[in-house]
Design a protein around this motif. Structure first.
Motif, PDB file in Angstrom:
ATOM      1  N   LEU A  29       0.810  -1.215   0.000  1.00 40.72           N
ATOM      2  CA  LEU A  29       0.000   0.000   0.000  1.00 40.72           C
ATOM      3  C   LEU A  29       0.843   1.264   0.000  1.00 40.72           C
ATOM      4  N   SER A  30       2.125   1.146   0.344  1.00 37.35           N
ATOM      5  CA  SER A  30       2.956   2.353   0.304  1.00 37.35           C
ATOM      6  C   SER A  30       3.620   2.516  -1.065  1.00 37.35           C
ATOM      7  N   LEU A  31       3.350   1.571  -1.967  1.00 35.65           N
ATOM      8  CA  LEU A  31       3.832   1.711  -3.348  1.00 35.65           C
ATOM      9  C   LEU A  31       2.758   2.445  -4.160  1.00 35.65           C
ATOM     10  N   PRO A  32       3.134   2.999  -5.316  1.00 36.96           N
ATOM     11  CA  PRO A  32       2.119   3.679  -6.127  1.00 36.96           C
ATOM     12  C   PRO A  32       0.986   2.729  -6.500  1.00 36.96           C
ATOM     13  N   ALA A  33      -0.243   3.179  -6.263  1.00 39.14           N
ATOM     14  CA  ALA A  33      -1.395   2.334  -6.583  1.00 39.14           C
ATOM     15  C   ALA A  33      -2.000   2.723  -7.919  1.00 39.14           C
ATOM     16  N   TYR A  34      -2.032   4.013  -8.192  1.00 34.44           N
ATOM     17  CA  TYR A  34      -2.579   4.504  -9.454  1.00 34.44           C
ATOM     18  C   TYR A  34      -1.596   5.480 -10.071  1.00 34.44           C
ATOM     19  N   ARG A  35      -1.500   5.459 -11.390  1.00 35.93           N
ATOM     20  CA  ARG A  35      -0.700   6.453 -12.099  1.00 35.93           C
ATOM     21  C   ARG A  35      -1.674   7.349 -12.866  1.00 35.93           C
ATOM     22  N   PHE A  36      -1.651   8.626 -12.556  1.00 34.85           N
ATOM     23  CA  PHE A  36      -2.581   9.568 -13.185  1.00 34.85           C
ATOM     24  C   PHE A  36      -1.847  10.418 -14.205  1.00 34.85           C
ATOM     25  N   THR A  37      -2.531  10.748 -15.275  1.00 27.67           N
ATOM     26  CA  THR A  37      -1.976  11.679 -16.244  1.00 27.67           C
ATOM     27  C   THR A  37      -3.019  12.764 -16.481  1.00 27.67           C
ATOM     28  N   SER A  38      -2.648  14.016 -16.216  1.00 31.07           N
ATOM     29  CA  SER A  38      -3.589  15.087 -16.537  1.00 31.07           C
ATOM     30  C   SER A  38      -2.819  16.156 -17.279  1.00 31.07           C
ATOM     31  N   ASN A  87      -9.765  18.955 -47.511  1.00 33.88           N
ATOM     32  CA  ASN A  87     -10.940  19.785 -47.754  1.00 33.88           C
ATOM     33  C   ASN A  87     -11.512  19.543 -49.142  1.00 33.88           C
ATOM     34  N   SER A  88     -12.548  20.314 -49.498  1.00 37.64           N
ATOM     35  CA  SER A  88     -13.272  20.036 -50.742  1.00 37.64           C
ATOM     36  C   SER A  88     -12.412  20.272 -51.988  1.00 37.64           C
ATOM     37  N   LYS A  89     -11.390  21.114 -51.841  1.00 36.96           N
ATOM     38  CA  LYS A  89     -10.521  21.360 -52.999  1.00 36.96           C
ATOM     39  C   LYS A  89      -9.437  20.291 -53.133  1.00 36.96           C
ATOM     40  N   GLY A  90      -9.436  19.360 -52.241  1.00 34.92           N
ATOM     41  CA  GLY A  90      -8.441  18.295 -52.319  1.00 34.92           C
ATOM     42  C   GLY A  90      -7.140  18.649 -51.631  1.00 34.92           C
ATOM     43  N   GLU A  91      -7.116  19.788 -50.906  1.00 29.80           N
ATOM     44  CA  GLU A  91      -5.878  20.138 -50.194  1.00 29.80           C
ATOM     45  C   GLU A  91      -5.901  19.510 -48.809  1.00 29.80           C
ATOM     46  N   THR A  92      -4.753  19.087 -48.374  1.00 27.58           N
ATOM     47  CA  THR A  92      -4.675  18.495 -47.043  1.00 27.58           C
ATOM     48  C   THR A  92      -4.286  19.565 -46.032  1.00 27.58           C
ATOM     49  N   THR A  93      -5.069  19.656 -44.974  1.00 36.06           N
ATOM     50  CA  THR A  93      -4.670  20.544 -43.892  1.00 36.06           C
ATOM     51  C   THR A  93      -4.335  19.692 -42.686  1.00 36.06           C
ATOM     52  N   SER A  94      -3.513  20.230 -41.850  1.00 38.57           N
ATOM     53  CA  SER A  94      -3.088  19.446 -40.695  1.00 38.57           C
ATOM     54  C   SER A  94      -3.066  20.340 -39.468  1.00 38.57           C
ATOM     55  N   MET A  95      -3.489  19.788 -38.355  1.00 37.44           N
ATOM     56  CA  MET A  95      -3.431  20.555 -37.133  1.00 37.44           C
ATOM     57  C   MET A  95      -2.687  19.728 -36.090  1.00 37.44           C
ATOM     58  N   VAL A  96      -1.791  20.371 -35.383  1.00 41.36           N
ATOM     59  CA  VAL A  96      -1.052  19.664 -34.344  1.00 41.36           C
ATOM     60  C   VAL A  96      -1.492  20.210 -32.997  1.00 41.36           C
ATOM     61  N   ALA A  97      -1.855  19.312 -32.103  1.00 39.76           N
ATOM     62  CA  ALA A  97      -2.218  19.734 -30.752  1.00 39.76           C
ATOM     63  C   ALA A  97      -1.142  19.254 -29.785  1.00 39.76           C
ATOM     64  N   PHE A  98      -0.523  20.189 -29.091  1.00 40.40           N
ATOM     65  CA  PHE A  98       0.497  19.828 -28.110  1.00 40.40           C
ATOM     66  C   PHE A  98      -0.138  19.828 -26.730  1.00 40.40           C
ATOM     67  N   SER A  99       0.376  19.006 -25.907  1.00 44.29           N
ATOM     68  CA  SER A  99      -0.164  18.964 -24.550  1.00 44.29           C
ATOM     69  C   SER A  99       0.977  18.677 -23.584  1.00 44.29           C
ATOM     70  N   VAL A 100       1.038  19.438 -22.536  1.00 48.27           N
ATOM     71  CA  VAL A 100       2.026  19.159 -21.488  1.00 48.27           C
ATOM     72  C   VAL A 100       1.303  18.341 -20.429  1.00 48.27           C
ATOM     73  N   ASP A 101       1.738  17.112 -20.284  1.00 49.17           N
ATOM     74  CA  ASP A 101       1.051  16.214 -19.362  1.00 49.17           C
ATOM     75  C   ASP A 101       1.813  16.076 -18.066  1.00 49.17           C
ATOM     76  N   ASN A 102       1.068  16.148 -17.021  1.00 50.89           N
ATOM     77  CA  ASN A 102       1.656  15.933 -15.713  1.00 50.89           C
ATOM     78  C   ASN A 102       1.331  14.498 -15.286  1.00 50.89           C
ATOM     79  N   THR A 103       2.372  13.748 -15.005  1.00 55.33           N
ATOM     80  CA  THR A 103       2.153  12.377 -14.555  1.00 55.33           C
ATOM     81  C   THR A 103       2.510  12.276 -13.082  1.00 55.33           C
ATOM     82  N   PHE A 104       1.613  11.737 -12.329  1.00 57.91           N
ATOM     83  CA  PHE A 104       1.900  11.600 -10.900  1.00 57.91           C
ATOM     84  C   PHE A 104       1.248  10.329 -10.384  1.00 57.91           C
ATOM     85  N   THR A 105       1.697   9.904  -9.246  1.00 58.74           N
ATOM     86  CA  THR A 105       1.160   8.657  -8.696  1.00 58.74           C
ATOM     87  C   THR A 105       0.589   8.918  -7.311  1.00 58.74           C
ATOM     88  N   ARG A 106      -0.291   8.030  -6.909  1.00 55.41           N
ATOM     89  CA  ARG A 106      -0.828   8.070  -5.545  1.00 55.41           C
ATOM     90  C   ARG A 106      -0.691   6.661  -4.962  1.00 55.41           C
TER      91      ARG A 106
END
Lengths: 531, 294
Positions: A29-38, A87-106
């Motif tokens: 029980l003193s070891l990490p039980a769950y690993r959370f990512t937010s 899109n309708s003209k046949g062009e490819t669009t791209s979107m990149v979503a970055f995320s800084v994730d905090n990982t912690f354990t309880r």
């Protein structure tokens, strides 16, 4: 003496194992039980392709943010997801979503102070295990060399308690995980979507304190929404530890682990079976008393109705259910009476008299059990219109009686044969005729068998559906099995009314059936029943 | 002379009510069905002249005939087979001595005592996709993340129907086997124990052979009941889509009362009846043999 020595040695090993397992639980029980990512920071960059200039620019920006978090002591990582569209003209669009994730354990221990429901479950597990160990100790002090059967009452009950407490802890371990999943994922999701409001504050502030040290603030909902969690498996390892403690408890208790395990498997099987069988009845019961909105709601969370709506019963009675029940009673009662009135003399003749063609008749009786009215539906409906019994309750009585006749004769014959004819002969000598001896002597003596037959035919006729749907066209003459179908039309099924009515239709026959259940095993295969 | 004649006739008088009842309501419909099957029957039910095997040819020529026959076969084999195996196992367990055995047996009786329409309706609700109880419970327990469509294709729906069939058939098998198990003399097992027989030895050498008669009877009866079972399929799918989940009895019902194809419907009745007669023959032989043993 030798025996006591081995017992003592085994008991000491068991006790050592028990405390070792308890210590292992404390460590686990003193070891990490769950690993959370937010995610603590998100950045979306439109019109960006992986590797191009803009990508590099934004990436550097995000990395800098991540670095800031790292500087403040958080363990963060940067993740990215790419969405490409044409899109309708046949062009490819791209979107990149970055995320800084905090990982912690309880750790397991930290759940105790989390203030959410699973804390109580964990507390329960720990208390059970601790008390199990304490009971084991209390039950062996001064009597460790003694096998269970030579113990005084107090030590014996302590040893038993030790085993049962460990068992309860084992059952609670999966419950802990379930409660966690329900609270942190399903419940949170429903609160955020606004489908549930009661208790939102309490849960959210508890989770805020537990996961984000109360720093959630405005962004709390987003943080909880994007929360990912995974259990590390350490709390699952409590399960084998509790198992080991239970095994030790068994050793202290009986000294026969194998036997106890077999019993455990047996009980587990029987309980699982009973739960499975009762499940549809549970559904019938709770759905029958729900509101209409609740029956069609995909998100209701409650195992039981929010409010038991007994007015459903009043409603279905308004819709004529009592009349249908009355019709069923009439049909089933009439069918039973006819079947017995015709069946008792026939069974008597088969049991007590010798005549030509007896075996042929017996063979016919057996074969006619096979004729289901369903295959003969068309013939039956023609016959009934010819007899002017179409759309008539009386017609249904006769049909049910006729198709249960074979069974009645077969079962009653068996009952009569098992009763010695001496009493009837005595009655005849006293001046009774055959009818008199049958009515005054044999029928009272065969009463249990007759009642079983009676109930059986009654139930078969009560539950009959197919013939009634075909033969009855007037709504007020319907038996209950047909009557309940008015609650389910093609475009709309009134589940709550359907099941409330089903309950009323089911309860009486179930009670009757349970009354004859112990007779089912005797003489059942000889006759062959069920309609 | 008068006395002996009276004694000779007497048994038949006792049998008479029963014979009349069965003759009118069981034998007569059989005769009618056979007569209709070989006659021309109009859509409104007017019976014409003798047409030989035309109705049978029409029935076999129906587009759904093959599917329905195969479905009936799958339905009977899977429901009877699986419920026999499971019922046997459950009977073995319930034959042990344990606390709450009486309660367990009483609970096991429930599906048997409940009307099939009601059972089928409840399961129909349980496996609903949008708001069914099964999805709800699984979601709440966190076992699944998204609602599962339990009836995504007609094949799966048919499997569910078989499942419900098995659910309601198991109690009958279990109680048949239990009655067989209880009639086994316990000294046989004691003797086997003395000879050092293992659990499996006892199962295969004592239990199975002695339970076999009850098992035969229950299997044959079940074939007939399951073959005739109408409410489950009718309530859960009504044979939809396009008779793909129909069995013989639901199909002939639809044919007769919805599509008004009375001729082929009666022909199917006769086919079903003959199949049942075959089973009845097997059953009679096995029961008669059991009678002789007693």
């Amino acid at each position: 003496m030798n025996d006591r020595k081995t017992v003592g040695k085994r008991n000491r090993t068991a006790l050592a194992l028990l405390f070792l397992a308890l210590a292992a639980v404390a460590v686990l029980l003193s070891l990490p039980a769950y690993r959370f990512t937010s995610s603590v920071y998100t950045k979306k960059s439109a019109n960006t392709f992986v590797g191009d200039e803009k990508y590099q620019e934004v990436r550097a920006e995000v990395d800098a943010v991540a670095e800031e978090y790292r500087a403040s002591g958080m363990e963060v990582s940067v993740s990215e997801s790419v969405t490409e569209r044409t899109n309708s003209k046949g062009e490819t669009t791209s979107m990149v979503a970055f995320s800084v994730d905090n990982t912690f354990t309880r750790t397991g221990w930290s759940f105790l102070g989390a203030g959410i429901g699973s804390a109580w479950v964990l507390l329960g597990i720990l208390l059970c295990l601790a008390m199990s160990a304490a009971c084991a100790a209390a039950g062996t002090i001064g009597s460790i060399d003694e096998p269970y059967r030579e113990l005084d009452g107090r030590s014996a009950s302590f040893r038993s308690a030790s085993y049962y407490l460990a068992l309860i802890a084992m059952v609670l371990v999966p419950v802990f995980f379930m409660v966690n999943t329900v609270l942190m994922s399903r419940r949170v999701g429903l609160y955020i979507e606004g489908l549930l409001t009661d208790g939102k504050e309490a849960l959210f502030s508890a989770l805020d304190g537990f996961l984000f040290d109360g720093q959630g603030g405005e962004a709390l909902e987003d943080m909880l929404d994007g929360l990912k969690f995974k259990n590390t498996g350490t709390v699952w390892l409590v399960l084998p530890c509790a198992g080991a403690m239970m095994a030790a408890g068994i050793q202290l208790r009986r000294g026969a682990i194998r036997h106890t395990v077999m019993r455990g498997v047996l009980y587990a099987f029987v309980i699982a079976l009973c739960v499975f069988i009762l499940y549809p009845y549970y559904v019938m019961l709770v759905t029958g008393f729900r509101s209409i909105a609740e029956t069609n709601d995909s998100d209701f969370l409650h195992l039981f109705p929010v409010q038991w709506r007994f007015e459903n019963l009043a409603h279905i009675i308004d819709r004529g259910v009592l009349r249908y029940l009355g019709n069923s009673l009439l049909i089933a009662g009439g069918a039973t009476a006819i079947a017995l009135l015709c069946g008792i003399p026939a069974a008597y003749a088969m049991a007590r008299m010798c005549f030509k063609g007896k075996n042929i008749f017996l063979g016919f009786v057996i074969v006619s059990q096979m004729f289901s009215p369903v295959v003969l539906l068309i013939g039956i409906s023609q016959l009934m219109s010819a007899l002017h019994l179409y759309d008539s309750v009386v017609g249904l009585m006769f049909i049910n009686a006729a198709f249960n006749q074979a069974f009645a004769i077969w079962l009653l014959r068996g009952t009569f044969v098992s009763i010695s004819p001496e009493m009837e002969q005595a009655a005849k000598i006293d001046g009774c005729n055959t009818v008199g001896s049958l009515v005054r002597v044999l029928i009272p003596m065969a009463a249990p068998g007759i009642v079983t037959t009676l109930i059986f035919i009654f139930i078969n006729a009560w539950n009959e559906y197919t013939i009634s749907t075909v033969l009855i066209s007037t709504a007020t003459k319907r038996p209950i099995t047909v009557g309940i179908t008015q609650f389910s039309s093609f475009n709309m099924i009134e589940w709550q009314n359907l099941f409330a009515a089903s309950l009323l239709a089911t309860i009486p026959v179930v009670i009757l059936f349970m009354c004859i259940e112990k007779h089912l095993t005797s003489g059942l295969t000889a006759g062959g029943v069920k309609g | 002379m008068n006395k002996t004649l009276q004694n000779k006739i007497k048994p038949y008088i006792w049998l008479l009510p029963s014979i009349i009842l069965m003759a009118v309501f069981v034998i007569f419909p059989i005769v009618i069905v056979f007569k209709l099957a070989f006659s021309e029957v109009s859509k409104s039910g007017v019976v014409g002249g003798f047409v030989g095997f035309k109705n049978f040819r029409d029935a076999i020529g129906l587009p759904a005939f093959k599917t329905v026959m195969l479905n009936t076969l799958y339905w009977v084999v899977s429901v009877v087979g699986l419920s026999t195996v499971l019922g046997f196992i459950i009977a073995m367990v319930l034959n042990q001595k344990f606390h709450g055995r009486k309660i367990a047996r009483a609970i096991l009786v429930l599906p048997w005592a409940t009307s099939l329409v009601i059972q089928a309706s409840v399961w129909n609700y349980i496996i609903k996709y949008e708001y069914g109880n099964l999805n709800n419970i699984l979601l709440n327990l966190g076992i699944i993340k998204e609602a599962i469509n339990w009836r995504s294709s007609y094949q799966i729906e048919f499997i569910w129907e078989c499942g419900v069939g098995i659910f309601v058939t198991i109690p009958f098998v279990t109680f048949c086997v239990l009655s067989g198990l209880q009639s086994i003399d316990s000294t046989l097992y004691e003797a086997a124990d003395i000879d050092g027989a293992s659990y499996w030895d006892k199962l295969w050498r004592i239990t199975v052979p002695l339970v076999k008669p009850s098992l035969t009877v229950s299997t044959v009866l079940n074939i007939i009941y399951v073959f005739n079972s109408f409410p489950i399929v009718y309530t859960m799918t009504k044979g939809a889509p396009a008779n793909k989940t129909d069995t013989l009895v639901t199909y002939l019902y639809m044919l007769n009362y919805y599509n008004r194809q009375k001729g082929p419907a009666t022909a199917l009745s006769v086919i079903g009846f003959l199949v049942l007669c075959l089973c009845a023959g097997v059953y009679m032989v096995s029961v008669m043999r059991k009678e002789e043993d007693l």
